[in-house]
Write a protein that holds these residues in place. Structure first.
Motif: not given
Ligand SMILES: C[S@@+](CC[C@H](N)C(=O)[O-])C[C@H]1O[C@@H](n2cnc3c(N)ncnc32)[C@H](O)[C@@H]1O
Length: 434
Positions: A153-175
């Motif tokens: 509900x706040x997307x789209x984002x100019x910047x996204x930062x993940x601060x825990x280790x990600x194994x995958x890049x889930x679809x929601x992030x690129x969407x």
């Protein structure tokens, strides 16, 4: 009466130290670190500890594993520089933790921007919200949920930062990332973690379209606790030896069989040792050879030891981290198959930039063969010009392959995740557009 510490002076000292160590270069990030009061996000932690360049664990599970922390300021500064936040940006952080990084982001976006942060644990989001209000950053939106789904509900984002280790890049992030946006994520590349700044390229029909590609702009070695929930990966930490020998563990990034009992026995017997003929500094090992092995060797593994295991052996791991009262943790890398292993070893040096001879030790029935393979791999890395560090390039594309996915990726290592295919390389010359 106790003397109140000069908190601003502690922040200034931390920033000056990060600048002197060549970790921090961006004045805007330095301003954020000197302004935001980290101690308010770490209630109960003495001010001197709150402004040391150390991660502070704030939550543990029943087994004692850390589940939330305020990350080490050095890696936070590196990642904020990678993120390149500008005033007015809309930012999403995944892994709110204490709320401290969200406050730094709020400082960077200023009054015209917005920051949303999400965490899986309700007690963590409650505490983060309170700390953000106390520190004067009540405008940060704190959401409780699984960050693998982003916060649509706040997307789209100019910047996204993940601060825990990600194994995958889930679809929601690129969407949810703007087509000209940037994502900074600590990404697991077959057991080694690198903070990668990704930017979309060739997003035909937007990031949510069927064909898109992300390309990395920078990469830094890092270590983060893994994301849990929907984004959790198959990586495993296997404890070696009897519980009373606790402190040695092995990490593998897949479902392969490892006989930890047989391996535990094998590690106590004298190993086969082979000299590689190479001399390496600590960064060459950690940023270079560990990553090369992870990406080029299907049987690669990581090995870790706690303070007690470093003291007692049986294995001697090549990278040792010092705590306030001596060595606190050690890590290494090598190959593992069934109940046998081959591990890299190197004597300790007084400083990280001193090169020391690298040997390989083989343990168990197949230890000798694995050790020979590991020596060959280490020499191949040397012959390739010791790739590592900033030279690492990562591209991400949808899985199964998009329209331009020809399936031939010359010179690139393919790492398939649940949602994306990663192409990893160490180009010797800059590729135009990167
Ligand atoms: C290293 S801490 C974050 C530090 C934080 N940015 C700070 O400034 O204090 C990692 C956080 O990620 C959270 N986390 C783990 N898995 C998650 C998920 N799937 N979605 C959202 N948060 C998650 C943990 O609960 C933990 O609080």
């Amino acid at each position: 009466m106790a003397v109140k510490p000069d908190l601003r002076a502690l922040r200034d000292t931390l920033v000056a130290d990060l600048v002197a160590r060549d970790v921090l270069h961006d004045q805007r990030v330095a301003d954020a670190l000197t302004t935001v009061p980290r101690h308010l996000f770490l209630p109960g932690v003495p001010a001197a500890e709150a402004y040391a360049d150390e991660a502070v664990v704030t939550r543990r599970d029943a087994e004692g594993t850390a589940t939330s922390s305020s990350s080490q300021p050095a890696i936070m500064a590196i990642m904020l520089e990678q993120l390149d936040v500008r005033p007015g940006h809309r930012v999403l952080e995944i892994g709110a933790g204490t709320g401290y990084n969200a406050a730094l982001l709020a400082h960077l976006v200023g009054p015209t921007g917005s920051v949303t942060t999400i965490d899986l644990q309700p007690d963590v989001t409650d505490a983060a919200r309170d700390a953000l209000v106390a520190a004067g950053y009540a405008r940060v939106r704190v959401v409780c949920g699984d960050g693998a789904l982003g916060v649509p509900d706040d997307a789209p984002y100019d910047r996204m930062i993940v601060t825990a280790g990600a194994w995958d890049l889930p679809p929601a992030w690129y969407e949810q990332l703007a087509v000209d946006g940037r994502l900074v994520v600590p990404l697991d590349l077959r057991g080694v973690m690198r903070s990668i700044a990704f930017e979309p390229v060739d997003a035909v029909g937007g990031n949510a379209g069927a064909r898109w590609r992300w390309r990395s702009r920078s990469a830094h070695t890092c270590g983060f606790m893994p994301l849990r929930g929907l984004a959790a990966g198959p990586g495993r930490r296997l404890r070696i030896g009897a519980p009373e020998d606790a402190g040695i563990s092995l990490s593998v990034d897949d479902e392969r069989e490892v006989d930890v009992d047989v391996l535990g026995e094998a590690l106590t017997a004298p190993p086969v040792e082979i000299a590689t003929g190479l001399e390496l500094t600590t960064p060459e090992l950690v940023d270079g050879l560990f990553g090369w092995l992870a990406l080029t060797e299907p049987d690669s593994c990581g090995m870790y030891a706690g303070a007690e295991a470093i003291e007692r052996g049986p294995v001697e791991l090549p990278v040792v981290y010092d705590g306030p009262s001596g060595p606190s943790a050690a890590m290494g890398s090598g190959l593992v198959a069934d109940g046998s292993a081959a591990l890299l070893a190197r004597p300790r040096t007084d400083d990280r930039s001193t090169a020391a001879p690298l040997v390989v030790r083989g343990y168990g029935a197949d230890g000798s063969a694995l050790a020979t393979r590991l020596v060959t791999a280490a020499r191949a890395w040397d012959d390739a010009g010791r790739p590592g560090g900033e030279r690492l390039r990562v591209e991400a594309l949808p899985l199964p392959g998009g329209a331009d996915d020809t399936g031939t990726y010359e010179g690139k290592h393919v790492v398939d995740k649940r949602s994306v295919r990663l192409l990893v390389s160490w180009p010797t010359t800059e590729v135009p557009g990167q």
